[in-house]
Design an enzyme around this catalytic site. Structure first.
Site, PDB file in Angstrom:
ATOM      1  N   THR A 132      68.761  -3.765  86.889  1.00  0.00           N
ATOM      2  CA  THR A 132      67.688  -3.311  87.760  1.00  0.00           C
ATOM      3  C   THR A 132      67.252  -1.905  87.340  1.00  0.00           C
ATOM      4  O   THR A 132      67.875  -1.276  86.490  1.00  0.00           O
ATOM      5  CB  THR A 132      68.133  -3.261  89.229  1.00  0.00           C
ATOM      6  OG1 THR A 132      69.014  -2.140  89.415  1.00  0.00           O
ATOM      7  CG2 THR A 132      68.862  -4.538  89.626  1.00  0.00           C
ATOM      8  N   GLU A 187      74.638   1.917  76.408  1.00  0.00           N
ATOM      9  CA  GLU A 187      73.912   2.117  75.154  1.00  0.00           C
ATOM     10  C   GLU A 187      72.412   1.962  75.336  1.00  0.00           C
ATOM     11  O   GLU A 187      71.609   2.677  74.731  1.00  0.00           O
ATOM     12  CB  GLU A 187      74.412   1.110  74.101  1.00  0.00           C
ATOM     13  CG  GLU A 187      73.737   1.225  72.748  1.00  0.00           C
ATOM     14  CD  GLU A 187      74.064   2.539  72.056  1.00  0.00           C
ATOM     15  OE1 GLU A 187      73.171   3.416  72.056  1.00  0.00           O
ATOM     16  OE2 GLU A 187      75.173   2.678  71.542  1.00  0.00           O
ATOM     17  N   ALA A 190      66.798   1.413  73.999  1.00  0.00           N
ATOM     18  CA  ALA A 190      66.993  -0.037  74.156  1.00  0.00           C
ATOM     19  C   ALA A 190      68.165  -0.502  73.301  1.00  0.00           C
ATOM     20  O   ALA A 190      69.305  -0.137  73.566  1.00  0.00           O
ATOM     21  CB  ALA A 190      65.705  -0.791  73.831  1.00  0.00           C
ATOM     22  N   GLU A 225      53.804   1.101  81.792  1.00  0.00           N
ATOM     23  CA  GLU A 225      54.188   0.655  83.121  1.00  0.00           C
ATOM     24  C   GLU A 225      52.915   0.246  83.882  1.00  0.00           C
ATOM     25  O   GLU A 225      51.800   0.618  83.483  1.00  0.00           O
ATOM     26  CB  GLU A 225      54.901   1.791  83.870  1.00  0.00           C
ATOM     27  CG  GLU A 225      56.238   2.191  83.272  1.00  0.00           C
ATOM     28  CD  GLU A 225      57.294   1.112  83.398  1.00  0.00           C
ATOM     29  OE1 GLU A 225      57.204   0.284  84.342  1.00  0.00           O
ATOM     30  OE2 GLU A 225      58.201   1.071  82.550  1.00  0.00           O
ATOM     31  N   LYS A 249      66.246  10.489  79.646  1.00  0.00           N
ATOM     32  CA  LYS A 249      66.939  10.046  78.434  1.00  0.00           C
ATOM     33  C   LYS A 249      67.524  11.234  77.673  1.00  0.00           C
ATOM     34  O   LYS A 249      68.654  11.170  77.175  1.00  0.00           O
ATOM     35  CB  LYS A 249      65.983   9.255  77.550  1.00  0.00           C
ATOM     36  CG  LYS A 249      65.555   7.921  78.154  1.00  0.00           C
ATOM     37  CD  LYS A 249      64.507   7.217  77.304  1.00  0.00           C
ATOM     38  CE  LYS A 249      64.095   5.894  77.940  1.00  0.00           C
ATOM     39  NZ  LYS A 249      63.035   5.211  77.166  1.00  0.00           N
TER      40      LYS A 249
END
Length: 824
Positions: free
Chosen positions: A556, A607, A612, A668, A683
């Site tokens: 999620t 990871e 990704a 998005e 990130k």
């Protein structure tokens, strides 16, 4: 001469009895047989219940009696034609009348002595042997019914009598010498004293009856016919992948049966061992299956571990005190005190310092043992030579057994490391000098988990069962399940991993199952059998299942699940997630999650938080863990922003490019989520933390590319309209960069303790200049990679690559000998 014993499940129904007759019929053509028979399945328990009810004046004992009566009468009516029923019906009814009279006597006097109970429970074998003998005669097989009380003599220890071997063997040989029938059916379980009082040989004593008869007659073999395929590697009720072993030694079988293997009664083995008679365990309902042969020794190529067994529930009693050190006779007094109370010690262990002695006893003996020891050591307790006698309940004993374990290094290490990786704590350990048995005590909640863990480790050629609990069935979660279904055979054959989906949930429904959820039908199963979704219920049931190699996968984007991670990890359940909310929230939570994973030997892998499926987090962690010092991290971590600035050449206005990217699915639903830079900042924060920097999100300087006027737009359409008003600003930045021979790039950078995310101009020498499409890129500068950085480049977004990254995390954590709790 051959001895066959049929257990309660083998004679439990009329159909089963016919199968027994067929087996006997085939064998009696070749040899003489002694057939030992147990009571019908469940009858002994019913007899005990009826006796107990009668002893307290409860008239419901009659209901139990009527049920017992009905079952045996119905068996005769089913098996025999009407013209042959009367003779056998009369014999059974005479026995039933006798039983009813005894029960009525118990009811009237409100007393049930051990001697009377032995007499009552013996009726089960008397009924079954009578009916089986009659059935054999009906099918033309010459047989005689024999009451074992005439042959097997014991002491007066009612309930678990000791056999008087010499007299018993003499009686058996004399009786069989007189008997002319080719088949003799003998009652199992029951015996008698020299005065003729009925006794029993303990639950499971029919096996012992068969062994005594076999040893007395030096039979060719003793065959134990039951409802399983032989001696199993583990209890199939606890380990579903358990399988039968072709052979075992007497010693292995004794060890396994002592510690709970129910396929054979422990005392059975001793008479067979002394006489050198093999014991064959066979399945009544699969007679062609070879079963298990128990004999003198086994071949060394049969593997190091023969099997494992467990005792479901024991209590631990620990004596502790510095006054015990160097004092002779403490152990002897302990054994004597318990022996006087007829308390069996299941397991005992003592520290080399002599400071503590721990022993395991049956729960029913706990208070009696405690009282006996406190009485025996009352002086030592009063003078504090012994500090305490500690009682602990709800534990299990597990034994790993194998003749070939002897002198092979590393067996104990494999046992304990396998348990440790699954968060199973060992409370006490015992191993004899024979090295044939490693026994240990675990919390009762972990018994099944421990058994499955060790079974996977020793019997499935390295195959590990992994139990997945997935929350989030959107693009990434669905793709993950598709990959699992498509690649299941490869995972099993090449990686020795059996992935089982045990739980799945989305925002509407959830399902947690004792059986694996079919990967090809998970969606329909969830829709039709799932219940209303609740994260707390889902995680509670997952923890309650306590399965080996459990992995919680959060697919999620919700911030709510991060609060559950700590509790999940504390249950020794690993967490794998592409959800970056937990790792980019407060530093204290980041630290707590990693500390919890370390403490409870679970893995916390993420990871896919950055890049990704690219090996970004893992690479950075390995560099740090091997001592390399990170000097600078910079990268393009947004596929959307990578695409926008790789494509922006002035041919179309920036606002139109954003609109086209949105229509193509590269952004998005609301492009402001990408242009704000917040996701890139998160990130970068994660990478800085992995590199060892303690940092909060608000310490990162993030450039928001959404013009201030457009940030509060009512909807996406209004935002795009407002963005159009700022096209000239973006065009000016582009021209400035192009005039200098540079290009625009939205870069995240961590260097010397500070972090910044902003739109920059980069020249042709920069590692990111050649970036194209939606690719991500990372450059790591360190002591080892100083002038030329470590560069990782590739697709950094998309359901397929993210799902593949999650699978890679799962495979790594399962195949790691000592699970690391980091994100690599």
């Amino acid at each position: 001469m051959n001895v066959l014993k049929f257990g309660g499940s083998s004679v439990g129904t009329p159909e089963a009895l016919k199968q027994v007759v067929e087996i006997i019929g085939q064998k009696t053509e070749r040899e003489r047989l002694v057939v030992v028979v147990s009571a019908f399945r469940g009858i002994t328990d019913q007899l005990i219940q009826a006796a107990n009810l009668a002893s307290v004046g409860n008239e419901y004992y009659l209901q139990e009696f009527v049920s017992i009566e009905g079952r045996h009468i119905e068996t005769i009516l089913t098996l025999f034609p009407a013209k042959n029923q009367s003779e056998w019906m009369t014999s059974v009814k005479l026995l039933l009348n006798e039983l009813e009279d005894v029960l009525q006597g118990v009811f009237l006097i409100r007393e049930l002595s051990p001697r009377t109970l032995d007499y009552i429970v013996g009726f089960g074998e008397r009924f079954s042997s009578l009916i089986l003998s009659a059935l054999l005669s009906h099918y033309g097989i010459s047989s005689r019914n024999c009451d074992a009380r005439d042959l097997i003599k014991t002491d007066r220890e009612f309930g678990n009598a000791r056999v008087l071997t010499a007299q018993t063997f003499h009686n058996i040989r004399e009786y069989m010498g007189r008997c002319r029938e080719k088949t003799v059916v003998i009652t199992g379980f029951i015996a008698s004293t020299e005065e003729g009082e009925s006794t029993t040989l303990g639950r499971g004593g029919s096996d012992y009856t068969a062994a005594l008869i076999g040893a007395a007659l030096t039979s060719k073999a003793i065959e134990i016919w039951t409802d399983v395929d032989g001696l199993m590697t583990a209890d199939p009720g606890k380990v579903k992948r358990a399988f039968s072993v072709p052979e075992a030694s007497y010693e292995e079988a004794m060890e396994l049966s002592h510690f709970g293997a129910k396929v054979i009664y422990p005392p059975t083995i001793q008479p067979a061992l002394k006489a050198g008679i093999p014991i064959l365990i066979k399945n009544t309902f699969k007679p062609a299956h070879p079963g298990t042969v128990i004999h003198n020794s086994t071949r060394p190529d049969q593997g190091s571990v023969r099997g494992m067994s467990s005792i479901d529930e024991v209590s631990l009693i620990t004596l502790r005190g510095s006054g015990m050190i160097g004092v002779t006779g403490i152990s002897a007094r302990l054994f004597s005190a318990l022996a006087e109370q007829r308390i069996n010690i299941i397991l005992i262990t003592q520290s080399s310092s002599e400071h503590t002695i721990t022993l395991a006893v049956a729960p029913s003996d706990t208070l009696k043992a405690d009282s006996a020891l406190r009485s025996e050591f009352r002086t030592e307790l009063a003078t504090e030579m012994i500090d305490e006698i500690l009682l602990e309940r709800d534990y299990s004993v597990i034994a790993v057994v194998g003749d070939n374990m002897r002198q092979i290094p590393g067996i104990a290490g494999r046992v304990f490391s396998s348990l440790g990786r699954n968060g199973i704590n060992i409370v006490a350990i015992a191993q004899g000098s024979s090295e044939r048995n490693i026994s240990f005590v675990v919390d009762r909640r972990n018994e099944k988990k421990a058994m499955n863990t060790l079974h996977d480790a020793f019997f499935l050629a390295g195959v590990k069962s992994v139990n997945l609990f997935l929350v989030g069935t959107g693009l990434i979660g669905s793709k993950l399940l598709n990959i699992m279904e498509e690649q299941a055979e490869i995972f099993y054959n090449e990686y020795q991993i059996d992935l089982n989906l045990r739980g799945v949930a989305n925002s509407r429904k959830m399902m947690v199952s004792d059986e694996p959820i079919p990967l090809n039908r998970w969606r329909s199963v969830l829709d039709h059998e799932g219940e209303v979704s609740s994260l707390s219920r889902f995680t509670e049931r997952m923890r309650g299942m306590n399965l080996t190699n459990s992995v919680f996968v959060d697919c999620t984007a919700s911030p709510d699940l991060q609060e559950a991670y700590k509790e999940i990890l504390a249950s020794s359940i690993s967490v794998v997630t592409p959800n970056k909310k937990a790792n980019s929230s407060a530093q204290i939570l980041f630290d707590e999650l990693h500390d919890t994973a370390r403490r409870y030997n679970a893995a916390f892998r993420y990871e896919t938080n950055v890049g990704a499926g690219l090996p970004v987090v893992g690479t950075l962690h390995e560099m740090v863990s091997t001592g390399d010092k990170i000097k600078k991290i910079e990268g393009v971590f947004s596929g959307t922003l990578s695409y926008l600035f790789n494509s922006y050449d002035g041919s179309v206005p920036f606002s139109r490019l954003v609109k086209q990217a949105r229509e193509a699915g590269f952004t998005e639903p609301d492009p402001r989520d990408d242009l704000s830079g917040e996701d890139v900042g998160r990130k970068l924060l994660i990478l800085a933390r992995v590199a060892g920097k303690k940092m909060e999100y608000d310490e990162i300087d993030v450039e928001n590319l959404v013009p201030e006027k457009a940030r509060n737009a009512q909807n996406t359409e209004q935002f795009l309209e407002l963005l159009e008003e700022h096209d000239t600003e973006f065009e000016a930045m582009l021209k400035k960069a192009m005039n200098a021979g540079r290009k625009l790039c939205y870069i995240a950078r961590y260097e010397e303790g500070s972090a910044v995310v902003k739109l920059e101009e980069i020249d042709r020498d920069h590692p990111f200049y050649g970036l194209s499409g939606t690719d991500n890129i990372l450059a790591i500068y360190s002591n080892n990679y100083d002038k030329n950085p470590m560069v990782i480049k590739g697709p950094g977004a998309g359901a397929a690559v993210t799902a593949s990254g999650i699978i890679a995390d799962i495979l790594r954590l399962v195949n790691t000998t000592a699970i690391s709790n980091s994100g690599n």
